[in-house]
Design a protein around this motif. Sequence first.
Motif, short mmCIF file in Angstrom:
data_model
loop_
_atom_site.label_atom_id
_atom_site.label_comp_id
_atom_site.label_asym_id
_atom_site.label_seq_id
_atom_site.Cartn_x
_atom_site.Cartn_y
_atom_site.Cartn_z
N ASP A 1 0.79 -1.33 -0.09
CA ASP A 1 -0.18 0.16 -0.09
C ASP A 1 0.88 1.28 0.01
O ASP A 1 0.43 2.27 -0.62
CB ASP A 1 -1.03 0.17 1.07
CG ASP A 1 -2.16 -0.82 1.12
OD1 ASP A 1 -2.43 -1.47 0.00
OD2 ASP A 1 -2.74 -1.18 2.26
N LYS B 1 -1.41 3.94 -1.86
CA LYS B 1 -2.51 3.98 -1.32
C LYS B 1 -2.49 4.30 0.15
O LYS B 1 -3.35 5.11 0.74
CB LYS B 1 -3.01 2.41 -1.14
CG LYS B 1 -4.61 2.49 -1.16
CD LYS B 1 -4.88 0.75 -1.60
CE LYS B 1 -5.92 0.23 -0.62
NZ LYS B 1 -6.00 -1.13 -0.75
N ARG B 2 -1.32 4.19 0.78
CA ARG B 2 -0.96 4.92 1.83
C ARG B 2 0.13 5.83 1.77
O ARG B 2 1.12 5.40 0.72
CB ARG B 2 -0.73 3.89 3.02
CG ARG B 2 -2.01 3.31 3.84
CD ARG B 2 -1.77 2.67 4.89
NE ARG B 2 -1.11 3.38 6.03
CZ ARG B 2 -0.91 2.46 7.29
NH1 ARG B 2 -1.08 1.13 7.31
NH2 ARG B 2 -0.54 3.13 8.21
N ARG C 1 -11.88 8.81 6.99
CA ARG C 1 -11.57 7.99 5.57
C ARG C 1 -10.19 8.24 5.02
O ARG C 1 -10.12 8.30 3.85
CB ARG C 1 -12.86 8.30 4.75
CG ARG C 1 -14.30 7.95 5.32
CD ARG C 1 -14.47 6.67 5.38
NE ARG C 1 -15.99 6.30 5.88
CZ ARG C 1 -16.48 6.43 7.09
NH1 ARG C 1 -15.40 6.29 8.13
NH2 ARG C 1 -17.59 6.01 7.21
N GLU C 2 -9.49 8.74 5.76
CA GLU C 2 -7.90 8.84 5.01
C GLU C 2 -7.32 7.51 5.05
O GLU C 2 -6.38 7.30 4.29
CB GLU C 2 -7.20 9.82 5.89
CG GLU C 2 -7.59 11.40 5.49
CD GLU C 2 -7.24 12.27 6.64
OE1 GLU C 2 -7.54 13.26 6.56
OE2 GLU C 2 -6.16 11.88 7.66
N ARG C 3 -7.73 6.51 6.03
CA ARG C 3 -7.29 5.11 5.91
C ARG C 3 -8.49 4.33 5.99
O ARG C 3 -9.52 4.58 6.28
CB ARG C 3 -6.38 5.18 7.43
CG ARG C 3 -5.03 5.30 6.95
CD ARG C 3 -4.04 4.89 8.18
NE ARG C 3 -4.05 3.40 8.48
CZ ARG C 3 -3.46 2.79 9.45
NH1 ARG C 3 -2.94 3.82 10.11
NH2 ARG C 3 -3.61 1.75 9.67
N VAL C 4 -8.34 3.03 5.43
CA VAL C 4 -9.32 1.95 5.17
C VAL C 4 -9.23 1.26 6.36
O VAL C 4 -8.11 0.60 6.54
CB VAL C 4 -9.11 1.39 4.02
CG1 VAL C 4 -9.96 0.43 3.65
CG2 VAL C 4 -9.13 2.36 2.80
N ASP D 1 -10.77 -3.47 5.27
CA ASP D 1 -10.55 -3.58 3.90
C ASP D 1 -11.96 -2.77 3.27
O ASP D 1 -12.26 -3.21 2.13
CB ASP D 1 -10.60 -5.13 3.32
CG ASP D 1 -9.27 -5.44 3.56
OD1 ASP D 1 -8.32 -4.71 3.48
OD2 ASP D 1 -9.01 -6.70 3.61
N ASP D 2 -12.67 -2.11 3.95
CA ASP D 2 -13.87 -1.43 3.70
C ASP D 2 -13.93 0.10 3.78
O ASP D 2 -13.79 0.67 4.88
CB ASP D 2 -14.97 -2.04 4.71
CG ASP D 2 -16.38 -1.27 4.16
OD1 ASP D 2 -16.23 -0.39 3.30
OD2 ASP D 2 -17.61 -1.70 5.00
N PRO D 3 -13.69 0.70 2.54
CA PRO D 3 -13.55 2.28 2.60
C PRO D 3 -14.57 2.98 3.11
O PRO D 3 -14.17 4.19 3.67
CB PRO D 3 -13.58 2.61 0.94
CG PRO D 3 -13.19 1.12 0.23
CD PRO D 3 -13.71 -0.03 1.22
N GLU D 4 -15.79 2.44 3.55
CA GLU D 4 -16.81 3.32 4.02
C GLU D 4 -17.00 2.53 5.67
O GLU D 4 -18.15 2.70 6.09
CB GLU D 4 -18.12 3.23 3.15
CG GLU D 4 -17.99 3.72 2.11
CD GLU D 4 -17.48 5.31 2.30
OE1 GLU D 4 -18.06 5.84 3.35
OE2 GLU D 4 -16.73 5.96 1.58
#
Length: 366
Positions: free
Chosen positions: A65, A70-71, A166-169, A172-175
């Motif tokens: 990531d 992604k990070r 929501r800057e980090r997931v 595994d679920d962005p929401e």
Amino acid sequence: MRLLVAALCVLWLPFEASAVDLLNGRLINKRCALCHGTFGQGAPGPNSPRIAGLPKDYLIEILNDFISGKRDSEAMVMASGLNSLTEQDIHDVAAYLSEIDLRNDPRFVIPAASGDAEAGETLFMGECRRGCHQRDGYGTPRKGVPPLAGQHTAYLVYSIKGFQARERVHDDDPEDPTFDPLSDSQIADLVAFVSSLDTPTAPRYAELPEIELQTVMAPTTRTAIRIDDVVQTVARIPLQWGVDRQDAIKAMSRRAAELDMKMIGRQDVSDDLAKQGITVPYMAIFQYCDAFESSEIVANNPTFAAYMPCRIALVEDAEGQDWLVMMNLDMLVNHRLVEGQRATAVIRANQQLLEIMIAGATGEEP
Ligand code: HEC
């Protein structure tokens, strides 16, 4: 159909690492130790999470990531040369770190954090325990669920805030809404409980993974910081292709200013000698200081004055290659001499210096 499935399975087969090479893992970990400590123990504050004992697959996922962006942590990617590590390297360093078990080591115990641990326990048992981080807080490595116990409190808070924003997931679920209802004081309670989980039951000193000695194959990449055994205390990085000395010096000044690190001195060693008619390869030394933080750190332990002001040298080697060189300050992460807030200041100073060096090596545009 069966054939097709079989074919797909072959196609989708993840990277199959050959046998793990722990020696390679240990060599790569020297770069990680710049910020995370030799044992991967991390330090108080949000800038140096504990990475020892994280599940191997979780480590591999996170490292990928960071590589994919992604990070985000440019300093970490550059300083550890993550971009130029092979998949095998990543497996090796992940395996190495995952084998380091700091539980019960009195040197690395997480101190009890302030907050209502009882209220935190209720929150924890409701949300975090179920099949995931487990009652003891040490996660489910088999499922790639990381331990929370043993992680530095400020990093846990920082991570939870990242999930909320929501800057980090998370999971595994962005929401993922797990943390949305939590107030700041509930977060404090939760991490106070988690900090209580890392209590030694049978104290023992942790050991680094045993390595069978074999041919030493150092990971050599031109972009990575190198920490050589012969010069254990030095971290160095070459100026990248196309970056000249003036670019590097400007970029370092710019980054230092952004970080509120004052450049308090500059010694143009080779230029000064040139004025006396002596020609030597290029060398200049730059000194940086954050007066307030330095005095805080030294007030705690005068020994640290020996490292101040922080220095980065720009030197030309016999082949005409320019290098940026600084002291390997991983001992600042490893030491047990400063505590709490001051340890955070020490880590910050170390990482800021690395950032300045990396900005110089890449000649970063503003
Ligand atoms: C320049 C300092 C620096 C170096 C060198 C560095 N890291 Fe990091 N690392 C950080 C910082 C700062 C963070 C926190 C970033 C964040 O979460 O936003 C971090 C976060 C991490 C995390 C995430 C932890 C978690 O639970 O989410 C892992 C895993 C990690 N680093 C592994 C490594 C490995 C392995 C290496 C060596 C290959 C390495 N790091 C080298 C500074 C560094």
